[in-house]
Design a protein around this motif. Structure first.
Motif, PDB file in Angstrom:
ATOM      1  N   PRO A   1      31.671  36.770  41.169  1.00 32.50           N
ATOM      2  CA  PRO A   1      30.516  35.874  41.389  1.00 32.50           C
ATOM      3  C   PRO A   1      30.963  34.431  41.696  1.00 32.50           C
ATOM      4  N   THR A   2      30.031  33.635  42.191  1.00 33.61           N
ATOM      5  CA  THR A   2      30.297  32.206  42.412  1.00 33.61           C
ATOM      6  C   THR A   2      30.214  31.494  41.067  1.00 33.61           C
ATOM      7  N   LEU A   3      31.313  30.809  40.677  1.00 38.63           N
ATOM      8  CA  LEU A   3      31.386  30.162  39.374  1.00 38.63           C
ATOM      9  C   LEU A   3      31.419  28.644  39.475  1.00 38.63           C
TER      10      LEU A   3
ATOM     11  N   GLN B   1      37.844  28.344  40.329  1.00 35.35           N
ATOM     12  CA  GLN B   1      37.874  29.718  39.826  1.00 35.35           C
ATOM     13  C   GLN B   1      39.069  30.443  40.449  1.00 35.35           C
ATOM     14  N   GLN B   2      39.717  31.306  39.663  1.00 33.40           N
ATOM     15  CA  GLN B   2      40.977  31.953  40.073  1.00 33.40           C
ATOM     16  C   GLN B   2      40.817  32.823  41.319  1.00 33.40           C
ATOM     17  N   TYR B   3      39.706  33.570  41.429  1.00 29.39           N
ATOM     18  CA  TYR B   3      39.485  34.463  42.565  1.00 29.39           C
ATOM     19  C   TYR B   3      38.267  33.995  43.360  1.00 29.39           C
ATOM     20  N   SER B   4      38.345  34.097  44.672  1.00 27.50           N
ATOM     21  CA  SER B   4      37.264  33.644  45.549  1.00 27.50           C
ATOM     22  C   SER B   4      35.991  34.430  45.297  1.00 27.50           C
ATOM     23  N   ALA B   5      34.888  33.748  45.385  1.00 26.73           N
ATOM     24  CA  ALA B   5      33.592  34.409  45.237  1.00 26.73           C
ATOM     25  C   ALA B   5      33.425  35.445  46.342  1.00 26.73           C
ATOM     26  N   GLY B   6      32.921  36.616  45.981  1.00 26.72           N
ATOM     27  CA  GLY B   6      32.706  37.674  46.965  1.00 26.72           C
ATOM     28  C   GLY B   6      33.862  38.647  47.095  1.00 26.72           C
ATOM     29  N   SER B   7      35.025  38.319  46.519  1.00 27.00           N
ATOM     30  CA  SER B   7      36.163  39.237  46.615  1.00 27.00           C
ATOM     31  C   SER B   7      35.966  40.405  45.644  1.00 27.00           C
TER      32      SER B   7
ATOM     33  N   THR C   1      39.031  42.921  34.947  1.00 25.18           N
ATOM     34  CA  THR C   1      40.036  41.907  35.273  1.00 25.18           C
ATOM     35  C   THR C   1      39.630  40.562  34.676  1.00 25.18           C
ATOM     36  N   THR C   2      40.607  39.794  34.171  1.00 19.06           N
ATOM     37  CA  THR C   2      40.314  38.454  33.629  1.00 19.06           C
ATOM     38  C   THR C   2      40.311  37.429  34.754  1.00 19.06           C
ATOM     39  N   ILE C   3      39.385  36.455  34.637  1.00 15.29           N
ATOM     40  CA  ILE C   3      39.271  35.405  35.658  1.00 15.29           C
ATOM     41  C   ILE C   3      39.461  34.047  34.982  1.00 15.29           C
ATOM     42  N   ASP C   4      40.475  33.304  35.413  1.00 17.03           N
ATOM     43  CA  ASP C   4      40.733  31.960  34.889  1.00 17.03           C
ATOM     44  C   ASP C   4      39.827  30.957  35.591  1.00 17.03           C
ATOM     45  N   ILE C   5      39.371  29.926  34.831  1.00 18.66           N
ATOM     46  CA  ILE C   5      38.537  28.876  35.425  1.00 18.66           C
ATOM     47  C   ILE C   5      39.012  27.501  34.936  1.00 18.66           C
TER      48      ILE C   5
END
Length: 560
Positions: free
Chosen positions: A485-487, A525-531, A537-541
Protein backbone atom coordinates in the motif's frame (compact mmCIF):
# COMPACT_ATOMS: atom_id res chain seq x y z
CA UNK A 1 22.52 -39.34 -4.95
CA UNK A 2 19.77 -41.42 -3.33
CA UNK A 3 16.91 -39.53 -1.61
CA UNK A 4 17.56 -36.49 -3.80
CA UNK A 5 14.45 -34.79 -5.18
CA UNK A 6 14.54 -33.79 -8.86
CA UNK A 7 12.19 -31.10 -10.15
CA UNK A 8 10.60 -31.08 -6.70
CA UNK A 9 8.80 -34.24 -7.78
CA UNK A 10 11.02 -37.27 -8.52
CA UNK A 11 12.48 -38.85 -5.37
CA UNK A 12 15.53 -40.99 -6.12
CA UNK A 13 15.41 -44.19 -4.06
CA UNK A 14 18.30 -46.43 -5.15
CA UNK A 15 20.73 -46.97 -8.01
CA UNK A 16 19.67 -49.89 -10.19
CA UNK A 17 21.95 -49.52 -13.20
CA UNK A 18 25.35 -48.10 -14.10
CA UNK A 19 26.33 -47.72 -17.75
CA UNK A 20 28.90 -45.86 -19.72
CA UNK A 21 26.54 -43.05 -20.67
CA UNK A 22 24.25 -42.78 -17.68
CA UNK A 23 23.33 -43.98 -14.21
CA UNK A 24 19.82 -45.36 -13.66
CA UNK A 25 17.89 -44.93 -10.41
CA UNK A 26 14.66 -46.35 -9.13
CA UNK A 27 12.57 -43.36 -8.14
CA UNK A 28 9.08 -42.36 -7.08
CA UNK A 29 6.95 -39.78 -8.82
CA UNK A 30 5.44 -38.04 -5.81
CA UNK A 31 2.89 -36.25 -7.96
CA UNK A 32 1.46 -39.33 -9.70
CA UNK A 33 2.32 -41.67 -6.81
CA UNK A 34 4.05 -44.31 -8.94
CA UNK A 35 7.50 -45.86 -9.19
CA UNK A 36 9.56 -44.96 -12.21
CA UNK A 37 13.13 -45.19 -13.49
CA UNK A 38 15.31 -42.09 -13.89
CA UNK A 39 18.31 -42.15 -16.19
CA UNK A 40 20.83 -39.41 -15.35
CA UNK A 41 23.48 -38.54 -17.91
CA UNK A 42 27.11 -38.66 -16.83
CA UNK A 43 28.74 -35.22 -16.50
CA UNK A 44 31.17 -35.75 -19.41
CA UNK A 45 28.21 -35.87 -21.81
CA UNK A 46 26.68 -32.62 -20.57
CA UNK A 47 29.60 -30.27 -21.24
CA UNK A 48 28.70 -29.94 -24.91
CA UNK A 49 25.61 -27.73 -25.28
CA UNK A 50 24.82 -29.08 -28.75
CA UNK A 51 24.90 -32.65 -27.41
CA UNK A 52 22.52 -31.76 -24.58
CA UNK A 53 20.14 -30.15 -27.06
CA UNK A 54 20.28 -33.20 -29.37
CA UNK A 55 19.75 -35.48 -26.38
CA UNK A 56 16.67 -33.56 -25.32
CA UNK A 57 15.21 -33.43 -28.83
CA UNK A 58 15.77 -37.13 -29.58
CA UNK A 59 14.46 -38.24 -26.19
CA UNK A 60 11.32 -36.18 -26.64
CA UNK A 61 10.81 -37.79 -30.07
CA UNK A 62 11.20 -41.22 -28.47
CA UNK A 63 8.59 -40.22 -25.88
CA UNK A 64 6.05 -40.24 -28.70
CA UNK A 65 6.54 -43.98 -29.29
CA UNK A 66 3.89 -46.19 -27.74
CA UNK A 67 4.28 -49.98 -28.05
CA UNK A 68 4.28 -52.97 -25.65
CA UNK A 69 7.89 -53.78 -26.61
CA UNK A 70 9.24 -50.25 -26.06
CA UNK A 71 10.19 -48.81 -22.66
CA UNK A 72 7.92 -45.78 -22.26
CA UNK A 73 9.51 -42.35 -21.80
CA UNK A 74 7.45 -40.07 -19.55
CA UNK A 75 9.52 -36.90 -19.21
CA UNK A 76 12.84 -35.28 -20.11
CA UNK A 77 14.32 -32.56 -17.93
CA UNK A 78 17.28 -30.67 -16.57
CA UNK A 79 17.99 -29.41 -13.06
CA UNK A 80 21.23 -27.49 -12.67
CA UNK A 81 23.85 -29.61 -14.41
CA UNK A 82 21.75 -32.79 -14.13
CA UNK A 83 20.11 -33.98 -17.35
CA UNK A 84 17.65 -36.80 -16.88
CA UNK A 85 15.01 -38.97 -18.54
CA UNK A 86 11.97 -40.31 -16.68
CA UNK A 87 11.02 -43.78 -17.90
CA UNK A 88 8.81 -46.76 -17.24
CA UNK A 89 10.23 -48.95 -14.44
CA UNK A 90 10.68 -52.50 -15.74
CA UNK A 91 10.41 -55.45 -13.38
CA UNK A 92 12.85 -57.77 -15.11
CA UNK A 93 16.43 -58.37 -16.23
CA UNK A 94 18.60 -57.23 -19.08
CA UNK A 95 19.16 -59.59 -21.98
CA UNK A 96 22.90 -59.31 -21.32
CA UNK A 97 22.39 -60.94 -17.90
CA UNK A 98 20.24 -63.68 -19.43
CA UNK A 99 22.84 -64.38 -22.12
CA UNK A 100 25.56 -64.62 -19.47
CA UNK A 101 23.52 -67.25 -17.62
CA UNK A 102 21.83 -69.22 -20.40
CA UNK A 103 23.79 -68.91 -23.66
CA UNK A 104 23.91 -70.79 -25.93
CA UNK A 105 20.16 -70.22 -25.70
CA UNK A 106 17.39 -72.43 -27.07
CA UNK A 107 16.66 -71.37 -30.65
CA UNK A 108 12.93 -71.03 -29.90
CA UNK A 109 13.62 -68.47 -27.17
CA UNK A 110 15.97 -66.65 -29.53
CA UNK A 111 13.22 -66.45 -32.16
CA UNK A 112 10.70 -65.17 -29.60
CA UNK A 113 13.01 -62.43 -28.24
CA UNK A 114 14.16 -61.40 -31.72
CA UNK A 115 10.58 -61.15 -32.99
CA UNK A 116 9.61 -58.81 -30.13
CA UNK A 117 12.67 -56.59 -30.60
CA UNK A 118 11.99 -56.47 -34.35
CA UNK A 119 8.39 -55.49 -33.59
CA UNK A 120 9.62 -52.55 -31.50
CA UNK A 121 12.05 -51.52 -34.24
CA UNK A 122 9.30 -51.71 -36.87
CA UNK A 123 7.19 -49.18 -34.95
CA UNK A 124 10.17 -46.86 -34.44
CA UNK A 125 11.26 -47.08 -38.07
CA UNK A 126 7.73 -46.30 -39.23
CA UNK A 127 8.01 -43.14 -37.12
CA UNK A 128 11.37 -42.26 -38.74
CA UNK A 129 13.34 -43.04 -35.58
CA UNK A 130 16.51 -45.13 -35.82
CA UNK A 131 17.69 -46.68 -32.56
CA UNK A 132 21.44 -46.78 -33.38
CA UNK A 133 22.40 -48.73 -30.25
CA UNK A 134 20.60 -52.09 -30.26
CA UNK A 135 22.48 -54.29 -27.79
CA UNK A 136 21.60 -56.74 -24.98
CA UNK A 137 22.16 -54.07 -22.32
CA UNK A 138 19.32 -52.02 -23.86
CA UNK A 139 16.91 -54.97 -24.01
CA UNK A 140 14.88 -55.82 -20.89
CA UNK A 141 12.93 -59.04 -20.35
CA UNK A 142 10.05 -58.89 -17.87
CA UNK A 143 9.08 -61.80 -15.64
CA UNK A 144 6.25 -62.75 -18.02
CA UNK A 145 8.63 -62.84 -21.00
CA UNK A 146 7.75 -59.49 -22.55
CA UNK A 147 10.70 -57.84 -24.27
CA UNK A 148 11.24 -54.10 -23.76
CA UNK A 149 13.67 -52.11 -25.91
CA UNK A 150 15.08 -48.98 -24.24
CA UNK A 151 17.09 -45.86 -25.13
CA UNK A 152 15.43 -44.98 -28.42
CA UNK A 153 16.97 -41.97 -30.13
CA UNK A 154 19.62 -41.39 -27.46
CA UNK A 155 22.43 -42.87 -29.51
CA UNK A 156 21.82 -40.26 -32.22
CA UNK A 157 22.67 -37.56 -29.70
CA UNK A 158 25.75 -39.49 -28.59
CA UNK A 159 26.89 -39.70 -32.23
CA UNK A 160 30.48 -41.00 -32.32
CA UNK A 161 31.10 -40.38 -28.61
CA UNK A 162 30.68 -44.12 -27.98
CA UNK A 163 34.09 -44.77 -29.49
CA UNK A 164 35.90 -42.07 -27.57
CA UNK A 165 34.41 -41.65 -24.13
CA UNK A 166 36.14 -44.49 -22.34
CA UNK A 167 36.23 -48.15 -21.55
CA UNK A 168 32.80 -48.17 -19.96
CA UNK A 169 31.13 -47.77 -23.35
CA UNK A 170 33.30 -50.16 -25.33
CA UNK A 171 30.49 -52.73 -25.27
CA UNK A 172 28.44 -50.79 -27.83
CA UNK A 173 31.02 -51.22 -30.59
CA UNK A 174 30.54 -54.99 -30.55
CA UNK A 175 27.10 -54.39 -32.08
CA UNK A 176 28.01 -51.54 -34.46
CA UNK A 177 27.15 -51.92 -38.13
CA UNK A 178 30.05 -51.39 -40.57
CA UNK A 179 28.53 -48.09 -41.68
CA UNK A 180 28.40 -46.88 -38.06
CA UNK A 181 32.02 -47.91 -37.56
CA UNK A 182 32.98 -45.90 -40.65
CA UNK A 183 30.93 -42.92 -39.51
CA UNK A 184 28.73 -43.18 -42.62
CA UNK A 185 24.99 -42.73 -43.07
CA UNK A 186 22.86 -45.13 -41.02
CA UNK A 187 19.27 -46.24 -41.62
CA UNK A 188 16.79 -48.89 -40.51
CA UNK A 189 19.07 -51.64 -41.81
CA UNK A 190 21.79 -50.53 -39.37
CA UNK A 191 19.49 -51.48 -36.49
CA UNK A 192 18.82 -54.81 -38.21
CA UNK A 193 22.58 -55.49 -38.38
CA UNK A 194 22.91 -54.85 -34.64
CA UNK A 195 19.95 -57.13 -33.94
CA UNK A 196 21.68 -59.83 -36.02
CA UNK A 197 24.73 -59.57 -33.76
CA UNK A 198 22.46 -59.89 -30.70
CA UNK A 199 20.90 -63.03 -32.26
CA UNK A 200 24.40 -64.42 -32.86
CA UNK A 201 25.34 -63.85 -29.22
CA UNK A 202 22.13 -65.46 -27.93
CA UNK A 203 22.72 -68.55 -30.08
CA UNK A 204 26.44 -68.96 -29.37
CA UNK A 205 27.21 -67.06 -26.16
CA UNK A 206 29.82 -65.01 -28.03
CA UNK A 207 29.93 -61.87 -30.16
CA UNK A 208 31.41 -62.47 -33.64
CA UNK A 209 34.10 -59.81 -33.27
CA UNK A 210 36.17 -58.95 -30.21
CA UNK A 211 39.44 -57.15 -29.54
CA UNK A 212 41.63 -55.24 -27.11
CA UNK A 213 40.13 -51.85 -27.95
CA UNK A 214 37.03 -50.44 -29.69
CA UNK A 215 38.91 -49.40 -32.82
CA UNK A 216 40.11 -52.97 -33.40
CA UNK A 217 36.56 -54.30 -33.04
CA UNK A 218 35.19 -51.62 -35.37
CA UNK A 219 37.74 -52.54 -38.05
CA UNK A 220 36.75 -56.19 -37.78
CA UNK A 221 33.11 -55.25 -38.45
CA UNK A 222 34.30 -53.46 -41.57
CA UNK A 223 36.85 -55.94 -42.91
CA UNK A 224 36.31 -59.46 -41.53
CA UNK A 225 33.66 -62.05 -42.36
CA UNK A 226 31.44 -63.45 -39.61
CA UNK A 227 31.98 -67.11 -38.80
CA UNK A 228 28.62 -68.95 -39.12
CA UNK A 229 27.17 -69.67 -35.65
CA UNK A 230 26.78 -73.37 -36.49
CA UNK A 231 30.57 -73.66 -36.45
CA UNK A 232 30.45 -72.77 -32.75
CA UNK A 233 27.22 -74.49 -31.65
CA UNK A 234 25.37 -77.44 -33.15
CA UNK A 235 21.62 -77.80 -33.44
CA UNK A 236 20.87 -74.35 -34.91
CA UNK A 237 18.20 -74.61 -37.65
CA UNK A 238 19.91 -73.76 -40.96
CA UNK A 239 17.24 -71.23 -41.91
CA UNK A 240 17.71 -69.42 -38.60
CA UNK A 241 21.44 -69.27 -39.24
CA UNK A 242 20.76 -67.85 -42.69
CA UNK A 243 18.54 -65.23 -41.06
CA UNK A 244 21.33 -64.22 -38.66
CA UNK A 245 23.84 -64.00 -41.50
CA UNK A 246 21.44 -61.94 -43.61
CA UNK A 247 20.85 -59.48 -40.76
CA UNK A 248 24.59 -59.13 -40.18
CA UNK A 249 25.62 -58.83 -43.82
CA UNK A 250 28.30 -56.16 -44.27
CA UNK A 251 26.37 -54.53 -47.09
CA UNK A 252 23.14 -52.72 -46.22
CA UNK A 253 21.54 -53.70 -49.55
CA UNK A 254 21.97 -57.41 -48.73
CA UNK A 255 20.18 -57.22 -45.37
CA UNK A 256 16.46 -57.39 -44.66
CA UNK A 257 14.84 -54.26 -46.02
CA UNK A 258 12.65 -53.91 -42.94
CA UNK A 259 12.07 -55.32 -39.49
CA UNK A 260 8.72 -56.61 -40.77
CA UNK A 261 10.50 -58.74 -43.37
CA UNK A 262 12.68 -60.24 -40.62
CA UNK A 263 9.58 -61.06 -38.57
CA UNK A 264 8.05 -62.87 -41.53
CA UNK A 265 11.17 -65.01 -41.93
CA UNK A 266 11.14 -65.86 -38.23
CA UNK A 267 7.51 -66.95 -38.55
CA UNK A 268 8.46 -69.26 -41.44
CA UNK A 269 11.35 -70.75 -39.45
CA UNK A 270 9.08 -71.44 -36.50
CA UNK A 271 6.52 -73.06 -38.79
CA UNK A 272 9.08 -75.45 -40.27
CA UNK A 273 10.74 -76.43 -37.02
CA UNK A 274 7.36 -77.25 -35.52
CA UNK A 275 6.91 -79.83 -38.26
CA UNK A 276 10.29 -81.56 -38.22
CA UNK A 277 12.11 -80.41 -35.07
CA UNK A 278 14.97 -78.02 -34.58
CA UNK A 279 17.89 -80.38 -35.16
CA UNK A 280 16.56 -82.40 -38.07
CA UNK A 281 19.80 -82.28 -40.08
CA UNK A 282 22.00 -83.14 -37.11
CA UNK A 283 19.62 -85.79 -35.83
CA UNK A 284 19.28 -87.37 -39.28
CA UNK A 285 23.02 -87.43 -39.84
CA UNK A 286 23.70 -88.78 -36.35
CA UNK A 287 21.05 -91.46 -36.75
CA UNK A 288 22.47 -92.60 -40.09
CA UNK A 289 26.01 -92.69 -38.69
CA UNK A 290 24.92 -94.60 -35.59
CA UNK A 291 23.00 -97.17 -37.58
CA UNK A 292 25.92 -97.50 -39.97
CA UNK A 293 28.22 -98.33 -37.05
CA UNK A 294 25.69 -100.82 -35.74
CA UNK A 295 25.57 -102.41 -39.15
CA UNK A 296 29.38 -102.62 -39.35
CA UNK A 297 29.44 -104.46 -36.06
CA UNK A 298 26.86 -106.90 -37.35
CA UNK A 299 28.99 -107.47 -40.46
CA UNK A 300 31.63 -108.99 -38.24
CA UNK A 301 29.20 -111.51 -36.90
CA UNK A 302 28.69 -114.86 -38.51
CA UNK A 303 24.94 -114.78 -38.27
CA UNK A 304 23.92 -113.89 -41.86
CA UNK A 305 20.30 -113.57 -40.88
CA UNK A 306 21.05 -110.79 -38.34
CA UNK A 307 23.31 -109.07 -40.82
CA UNK A 308 20.60 -109.06 -43.47
CA UNK A 309 18.02 -107.75 -41.01
CA UNK A 310 20.38 -104.95 -39.88
CA UNK A 311 20.99 -103.99 -43.50
CA UNK A 312 17.27 -103.58 -44.06
CA UNK A 313 17.00 -101.42 -40.93
CA UNK A 314 19.79 -99.20 -42.14
CA UNK A 315 18.05 -98.65 -45.46
CA UNK A 316 14.82 -97.71 -43.69
CA UNK A 317 16.58 -95.21 -41.40
CA UNK A 318 18.48 -93.66 -44.31
CA UNK A 319 15.22 -93.42 -46.25
CA UNK A 320 13.43 -91.65 -43.38
CA UNK A 321 16.30 -89.22 -42.89
CA UNK A 322 16.47 -88.50 -46.60
CA UNK A 323 12.71 -87.90 -46.68
CA UNK A 324 12.98 -85.39 -43.85
CA UNK A 325 15.79 -83.52 -45.56
CA UNK A 326 13.82 -83.56 -48.81
CA UNK A 327 10.73 -82.23 -47.04
CA UNK A 328 12.66 -79.27 -45.68
CA UNK A 329 14.33 -78.59 -48.99
CA UNK A 330 10.95 -78.69 -50.72
CA UNK A 331 9.53 -76.23 -48.22
CA UNK A 332 12.13 -73.56 -48.77
CA UNK A 333 12.59 -74.14 -52.48
CA UNK A 334 8.85 -74.41 -52.93
CA UNK A 335 8.15 -70.99 -51.43
CA UNK A 336 8.15 -69.66 -54.97
CA UNK A 337 5.42 -72.09 -56.00
CA UNK A 338 3.34 -71.95 -52.84
CA UNK A 339 4.32 -75.19 -51.08
CA UNK A 340 3.33 -75.21 -47.36
CA UNK A 341 1.90 -71.72 -47.75
CA UNK A 342 5.39 -70.31 -48.19
CA UNK A 343 4.80 -68.20 -51.33
CA UNK A 344 5.77 -64.71 -50.16
CA UNK A 345 4.08 -61.66 -51.60
CA UNK A 346 4.62 -57.96 -51.04
CA UNK A 347 1.73 -56.46 -49.06
CA UNK A 348 0.01 -53.71 -51.08
CA UNK A 349 -0.64 -50.26 -49.63
CA UNK A 350 -4.41 -50.05 -49.19
CA UNK A 351 -4.54 -46.74 -47.34
CA UNK A 352 -7.12 -44.28 -48.63
CA UNK A 353 -9.00 -46.91 -50.67
CA UNK A 354 -12.65 -47.80 -50.35
CA UNK A 355 -13.26 -51.31 -49.04
CA UNK A 356 -14.20 -52.48 -52.53
CA UNK A 357 -10.99 -51.06 -54.00
CA UNK A 358 -8.92 -52.56 -51.19
CA UNK A 359 -10.59 -55.95 -51.66
CA UNK A 360 -9.87 -55.92 -55.39
CA UNK A 361 -6.24 -54.89 -54.88
CA UNK A 362 -5.59 -57.41 -52.10
CA UNK A 363 -7.18 -60.27 -54.05
CA UNK A 364 -5.16 -59.41 -57.16
CA UNK A 365 -1.94 -59.57 -55.11
CA UNK A 366 -2.85 -62.92 -53.58
CA UNK A 367 -4.15 -61.85 -50.18
CA UNK A 368 -7.45 -62.22 -48.39
CA UNK A 369 -9.13 -59.20 -46.82
CA UNK A 370 -11.28 -58.71 -43.77
CA UNK A 371 -13.13 -55.66 -42.55
CA UNK A 372 -12.12 -54.62 -39.06
CA UNK A 373 -13.53 -51.94 -36.80
CA UNK A 374 -14.14 -48.33 -37.70
CA UNK A 375 -11.64 -45.79 -36.40
CA UNK A 376 -11.63 -42.00 -36.22
CA UNK A 377 -9.00 -40.43 -38.43
CA UNK A 378 -8.40 -36.73 -39.12
CA UNK A 379 -6.31 -37.56 -42.20
CA UNK A 380 -8.39 -40.19 -44.00
CA UNK A 381 -11.83 -39.60 -45.52
CA UNK A 382 -14.80 -41.44 -44.12
CA UNK A 383 -15.28 -45.08 -45.28
CA UNK A 384 -11.75 -45.36 -46.64
CA UNK A 385 -8.91 -47.52 -45.30
CA UNK A 386 -7.21 -45.82 -42.36
CA UNK A 387 -5.25 -48.80 -41.00
CA UNK A 388 -4.19 -52.25 -42.21
CA UNK A 389 -2.95 -55.17 -40.10
CA UNK A 390 -0.07 -56.15 -42.43
CA UNK A 391 2.41 -53.37 -43.07
CA UNK A 392 2.53 -52.21 -46.69
CA UNK A 393 5.77 -53.12 -48.45
CA UNK A 394 6.58 -56.09 -46.22
CA UNK A 395 6.45 -59.68 -47.42
CA UNK A 396 3.89 -62.19 -46.13
CA UNK A 397 2.72 -65.60 -47.23
CA UNK A 398 0.29 -65.75 -50.11
CA UNK A 399 -3.23 -66.15 -48.81
CA UNK A 400 -2.58 -64.20 -45.60
CA UNK A 401 -5.47 -62.07 -44.38
CA UNK A 402 -5.19 -58.29 -44.25
CA UNK A 403 -7.60 -56.75 -41.75
CA UNK A 404 -8.48 -53.17 -42.67
CA UNK A 405 -10.00 -50.55 -40.37
CA UNK A 406 -12.13 -48.00 -42.21
CA UNK A 407 -12.13 -44.35 -41.24
CA UNK A 408 -15.13 -42.93 -39.42
CA UNK A 409 -13.86 -39.50 -40.37
CA UNK A 410 -12.41 -36.88 -38.09
CA UNK A 411 -13.99 -36.77 -34.69
CA UNK A 412 -12.98 -33.39 -33.46
CA UNK A 413 -14.28 -32.34 -30.11
CA UNK A 414 -13.91 -29.38 -27.80
CA UNK A 415 -11.08 -29.68 -25.33
CA UNK A 416 -12.31 -29.44 -21.73
CA UNK A 417 -11.22 -26.51 -19.57
CA UNK A 418 -9.13 -27.97 -16.75
CA UNK A 419 -7.83 -24.78 -15.13
CA UNK A 420 -8.61 -24.71 -11.42
CA UNK A 421 -9.59 -28.37 -11.23
CA UNK A 422 -7.77 -30.96 -9.13
CA UNK A 423 -5.41 -33.40 -10.85
CA UNK A 424 -7.48 -36.52 -10.08
CA UNK A 425 -10.65 -34.87 -11.40
CA UNK A 426 -8.87 -33.53 -14.49
CA UNK A 427 -7.48 -36.97 -15.35
CA UNK A 428 -11.00 -38.44 -15.34
CA UNK A 429 -12.35 -35.57 -17.44
CA UNK A 430 -9.60 -36.02 -20.04
CA UNK A 431 -10.30 -39.74 -20.36
CA UNK A 432 -14.06 -39.32 -20.39
CA UNK A 433 -13.84 -36.86 -23.28
CA UNK A 434 -11.67 -39.16 -25.39
CA UNK A 435 -8.36 -37.36 -24.97
CA UNK A 436 -5.05 -38.41 -23.43
CA UNK A 437 -3.00 -37.02 -20.57
CA UNK A 438 0.31 -35.69 -21.84
CA UNK A 439 3.25 -34.30 -19.86
CA UNK A 440 2.50 -33.30 -16.27
CA UNK A 441 4.71 -30.55 -14.82
CA UNK A 442 4.67 -29.35 -11.24
CA UNK A 443 5.47 -25.75 -10.26
CA UNK A 444 5.52 -23.81 -7.01
CA UNK A 445 2.26 -21.95 -6.48
CA UNK A 446 0.04 -20.66 -3.73
CA UNK A 447 -2.85 -22.67 -5.12
CA UNK A 448 -3.65 -25.90 -3.23
CA UNK A 449 -1.46 -28.87 -4.17
CA UNK A 450 -2.72 -30.70 -7.28
CA UNK A 451 -4.59 -27.72 -8.73
CA UNK A 452 -4.31 -27.33 -12.52
CA UNK A 453 -2.70 -23.98 -13.35
CA UNK A 454 -2.16 -24.29 -17.11
CA UNK A 455 -3.04 -26.63 -19.96
CA UNK A 456 -1.76 -27.04 -23.50
CA UNK A 457 -3.71 -27.00 -25.81
CA UNK A 458 -6.01 -24.63 -23.97
CA UNK A 459 -9.58 -25.51 -23.17
CA UNK A 460 -12.42 -24.60 -25.51
CA UNK A 461 -10.56 -25.21 -28.76
CA UNK A 462 -11.38 -28.05 -31.15
CA UNK A 463 -9.02 -31.02 -31.34
CA UNK A 464 -9.17 -34.61 -32.59
CA UNK A 465 -9.95 -37.33 -30.11
CA UNK A 466 -6.79 -38.85 -28.72
CA UNK A 467 -4.97 -35.51 -28.57
CA UNK A 468 -2.58 -35.30 -25.63
CA UNK A 469 -3.21 -32.51 -23.12
CA UNK A 470 -0.16 -31.29 -21.19
CA UNK A 471 -0.90 -29.80 -17.79
CA UNK A 472 0.93 -27.74 -15.19
CA UNK A 473 0.06 -28.53 -11.57
CA UNK A 474 0.59 -26.59 -8.34
CA UNK A 475 2.77 -28.08 -5.61
CA UNK A 476 0.97 -25.97 -2.99
CA UNK A 477 4.24 -24.66 -1.56
CA UNK A 478 4.03 -21.07 -2.84
CA UNK A 479 3.28 -18.06 -0.66
CA UNK A 480 0.33 -15.79 -1.25
CA UNK A 481 1.17 -12.44 -2.77
CA UNK A 482 0.02 -9.04 -1.56
CA UNK A 483 0.17 -5.50 -2.98
CA UNK A 484 2.22 -2.94 -1.05
CA UNK A 485 0.00 0.00 0.00
CA UNK A 486 0.92 3.70 -0.21
CA UNK A 487 2.42 4.64 3.17
CA UNK A 488 4.13 8.01 2.59
CA UNK A 489 2.09 10.93 3.79
CA UNK A 490 0.25 8.81 6.35
CA UNK A 491 0.62 9.10 10.07
CA UNK A 492 2.56 6.34 11.76
CA UNK A 493 -0.61 4.71 13.09
CA UNK A 494 -2.29 4.92 9.68
CA UNK A 495 0.76 3.34 8.07
CA UNK A 496 0.85 0.51 10.61
CA UNK A 497 -2.84 -0.21 9.99
CA UNK A 498 -2.37 -0.19 6.19
CA UNK A 499 0.60 -2.58 6.41
CA UNK A 500 -1.36 -5.03 8.54
CA UNK A 501 -4.48 -4.81 6.35
CA UNK A 502 -2.42 -5.69 3.23
CA UNK A 503 -1.07 -8.81 4.95
CA UNK A 504 2.43 -7.54 5.75
CA UNK A 505 4.30 -6.80 8.95
CA UNK A 506 5.77 -3.54 10.24
CA UNK A 507 9.56 -3.67 10.08
CA UNK A 508 12.10 -1.16 11.44
CA UNK A 509 10.84 2.36 12.16
CA UNK A 510 13.44 5.11 11.89
CA UNK A 511 13.15 8.90 12.31
CA UNK A 512 14.70 11.83 10.49
CA UNK A 513 14.17 15.49 9.78
CA UNK A 514 12.22 16.57 6.72
CA UNK A 515 11.48 19.90 5.10
CA UNK A 516 8.53 18.34 3.25
CA UNK A 517 6.70 16.04 5.65
CA UNK A 518 5.34 17.26 8.89
CA UNK A 519 6.37 15.72 12.15
CA UNK A 520 4.90 12.22 12.68
CA UNK A 521 4.19 11.50 9.01
CA UNK A 522 5.79 8.67 7.03
CA UNK A 523 8.27 10.10 4.51
CA UNK A 524 9.87 6.82 3.23
CA UNK A 525 8.77 3.22 2.70
CA UNK A 526 11.08 0.27 1.92
CA UNK A 527 9.03 -1.10 -1.02
CA UNK A 528 7.29 0.95 -3.72
CA UNK A 529 3.54 1.26 -3.51
CA UNK A 530 1.81 -1.15 -5.87
CA UNK A 531 4.64 -3.71 -5.94
CA UNK A 532 3.88 -7.38 -5.23
CA UNK A 533 5.39 -9.18 -2.22
CA UNK A 534 4.87 -12.43 -0.37
CA UNK A 535 2.40 -11.83 2.41
CA UNK A 536 4.06 -11.71 5.81
CA UNK A 537 7.04 -9.73 4.49
CA UNK A 538 8.25 -6.94 6.83
CA UNK A 539 8.24 -3.37 5.52
CA UNK A 540 10.61 -0.75 6.98
CA UNK A 541 9.45 2.88 7.16
CA UNK A 542 10.96 6.22 8.03
CA UNK A 543 9.00 8.90 9.93
CA UNK A 544 9.53 12.65 9.76
CA UNK A 545 10.67 14.56 12.84
CA UNK A 546 9.75 17.84 11.15
CA UNK A 547 12.14 20.62 10.15
CA UNK A 548 15.38 20.98 11.98
CA UNK A 549 15.61 24.44 13.73
CA UNK A 550 18.68 26.64 13.59
CA UNK A 551 19.70 25.60 17.09
CA UNK A 552 19.47 21.91 16.11
CA UNK A 553 16.18 21.21 17.89
CA UNK A 554 13.16 19.64 16.24
CA UNK A 555 9.89 21.37 15.70
CA UNK A 556 6.78 19.50 16.65
CA UNK A 557 6.08 16.40 18.65
CA UNK A 558 7.33 13.01 17.57
CA UNK A 559 4.70 10.32 17.24
CA UNK A 560 6.07 6.94 18.16
Amino acid sequence: MSNKLLAGRYELIEKIGDGGMAVVYKAKDKLLNRYIAIKILRPEFTKDASFVENFKRESQAAAGLSHPNIVAVYDVGREGNINYIVMELIDGRTLSDIIAEEAPMDYRKVIDITRQVASALSVAHNNKIIHRDVKPQNIMITKDGTVKLADFGIAKAVNDATLSTGSKIIGSVHYFSPEQARGNYVDERSDIYSLGIVMYEMLTGKVPFDGDNPVTVALKHINEEIKPPSELVSGIPPQLERSVMKCANKFQTNRYTSAGELIEDLDNIEFVTKIVGNTFFNDAAATVERKKNDSDELDNKSDKKKKKKAGKKKKVIIGIAAALVLLIALFFIGKSVGLFGGDSKVVPDLSGMTYEQAEKTATKDGFKIKKGSGVYSPDVAKDRVAQQSLEAGTKHRKGSTITVNLSKGSKAGTLPNLIGKKYDEAEKIIKKNGYKLGIVKEVTSTEPAGTILKQDPEGGVEADKGTKINITVSDGKGKEKGTVPTLTGKTLEQAKSAIASAGFQVGNISYNNSDIYGSGYVMYQQYSAGSSLDKGTTIDIEVSKGKESSDGSTNGNIER
